[in-house]
Design a protein around this motif. Structure first.
Motif, PDB file in Angstrom:
ATOM      1  N   VAL A   2       0.858  -1.099  -0.048  1.00  0.00           N
ATOM      2  CA  VAL A   2      -0.004   0.103   0.031  1.00  0.00           C
ATOM      3  C   VAL A   2       0.795   1.361  -0.114  1.00  0.00           C
ATOM      4  N   GLN A   3       0.674   2.174  -0.818  1.00  0.00           N
ATOM      5  CA  GLN A   3       1.501   3.491  -0.993  1.00  0.00           C
ATOM      6  C   GLN A   3       0.400   4.544  -0.450  1.00  0.00           C
ATOM      7  N   LEU A   4       1.011   5.373   0.287  1.00  0.00           N
ATOM      8  CA  LEU A   4       0.379   6.421   1.001  1.00  0.00           C
ATOM      9  C   LEU A   4       0.973   7.723   1.126  1.00  0.00           C
ATOM     10  N   VAL A   5       0.220   8.642   0.652  1.00  0.00           N
ATOM     11  CA  VAL A   5       0.719   9.889   0.188  1.00  0.00           C
ATOM     12  C   VAL A   5      -0.182  11.165   1.072  1.00  0.00           C
ATOM     13  N   GLU A   6       0.317  11.602   2.042  1.00  0.00           N
ATOM     14  CA  GLU A   6      -0.348  12.580   2.636  1.00  0.00           C
ATOM     15  C   GLU A   6      -0.415  14.213   2.159  1.00  0.00           C
ATOM     16  N   SER A   7      -1.230  14.975   2.409  1.00  0.00           N
ATOM     17  CA  SER A   7      -1.278  16.355   1.941  1.00  0.00           C
ATOM     18  C   SER A   7      -1.983  17.162   2.973  1.00  0.00           C
ATOM     19  N   SER A 103      -6.697  -1.493  14.535  1.00  0.00           N
ATOM     20  CA  SER A 103      -6.017  -1.157  15.820  1.00  0.00           C
ATOM     21  C   SER A 103      -5.856   0.041  16.125  1.00  0.00           C
ATOM     22  N   SER A 104      -5.554   0.651  17.154  1.00  0.00           N
ATOM     23  CA  SER A 104      -4.926   1.979  17.682  1.00  0.00           C
ATOM     24  C   SER A 104      -3.852   1.798  18.051  1.00  0.00           C
ATOM     25  N   ASN A 105      -2.893   0.773  18.049  1.00  0.00           N
ATOM     26  CA  ASN A 105      -1.457   0.628  18.214  1.00  0.00           C
ATOM     27  C   ASN A 105      -0.649   0.881  17.103  1.00  0.00           C
ATOM     28  N   LEU A 106       0.262   1.751  17.508  1.00  0.00           N
ATOM     29  CA  LEU A 106       1.041   2.279  16.475  1.00  0.00           C
ATOM     30  C   LEU A 106       1.927   1.215  15.657  1.00  0.00           C
ATOM     31  N   SER A 107       2.253   0.295  16.677  1.00  0.00           N
ATOM     32  CA  SER A 107       3.067  -0.975  16.089  1.00  0.00           C
ATOM     33  C   SER A 107       2.593  -1.927  15.151  1.00  0.00           C
ATOM     34  N   ASP A 108       1.172  -1.890  15.293  1.00  0.00           N
ATOM     35  CA  ASP A 108       0.287  -2.721  14.254  1.00  0.00           C
ATOM     36  C   ASP A 108       0.362  -2.163  12.876  1.00  0.00           C
ATOM     37  N   TYR A 109       0.986  -1.054  12.624  1.00  0.00           N
ATOM     38  CA  TYR A 109       0.584  -0.386  11.370  1.00  0.00           C
ATOM     39  C   TYR A 109       2.043  -0.607  10.498  1.00  0.00           C
ATOM     40  N   GLY A 110       1.810  -1.141   9.358  1.00  0.00           N
ATOM     41  CA  GLY A 110       3.126  -1.559   8.656  1.00  0.00           C
ATOM     42  C   GLY A 110       3.309  -0.711   7.536  1.00  0.00           C
ATOM     43  N   TYR A 111       2.246   0.022   7.038  1.00  0.00           N
ATOM     44  CA  TYR A 111       2.251   0.825   5.867  1.00  0.00           C
ATOM     45  C   TYR A 111       2.337   2.386   6.211  1.00  0.00           C
ATOM     46  N   TRP A 112       3.309   3.310   5.837  1.00  0.00           N
ATOM     47  CA  TRP A 112       3.259   4.370   6.228  1.00  0.00           C
ATOM     48  C   TRP A 112       3.767   5.485   5.191  1.00  0.00           C
TER      49      TRP A 112
END
Length: 122
Positions: A2-7, A103-112
């Motif tokens: 998954v690719q993510l781009v914030e703006s 999840s609300s745990n940061l460690s569970d998120y793999g795509y940034w």
């Protein structure tokens, strides 16, 4: 993948508003829970808000409850963070992230994403 781009980040005066967006690509967006996290200088990255794949479950950090709203548009593969009544302590780099299991745990998120700077002046 998954690719993510914030703006949507920027400089705003205290009491003002900003809306962050995070565009996703690569896989079926609704299969992923999404989260917004932030990291201020000298501090650890922390959760701001999270939302489940279909948007039925949401979580907010106590520090932003009543001021921030997380939402998503699965047709546009985009998650949003509406930030109102901004305070100088909201100044940070804001990141969106994705995970297969809600999840609300940061460690569970793999795509940034790469992050977007939000600066609130007093």
């Amino acid at each position: 993948q998954v690719q993510l781009v914030e703006s949507g980040g920027g400089l705003v005066e205290a009491g003002g508003s900003l809306r962050l967006s995070c565009a996703a690509s690569g896989r079926t967006f609704s299969n992923y829970a999404m989260g917004w996290f932030r990291q201020a200088p000298g501090e650890e990255r922390a959760v701001v808000a999270t939302i489940s794949g279909l948007g039925r479950s949401k979580y907010y950090a106590d520090s932003v409850k009543g001021r921030f709203t997380i939402s998503r548009d699965n047709a546009k593969n985009t998650v949003y963070l509406q930030m109102n009544i901004l305070k100088p302590e909201d100044t940070a780099v804001y990141y969106c992230a994705a995970t297969r299991t809600y999840s609300s745990n940061l460690s569970d998120y793999g795509y940034w994403g790469q992050g977007t700077q939000v600066t609130v002046s007093s």
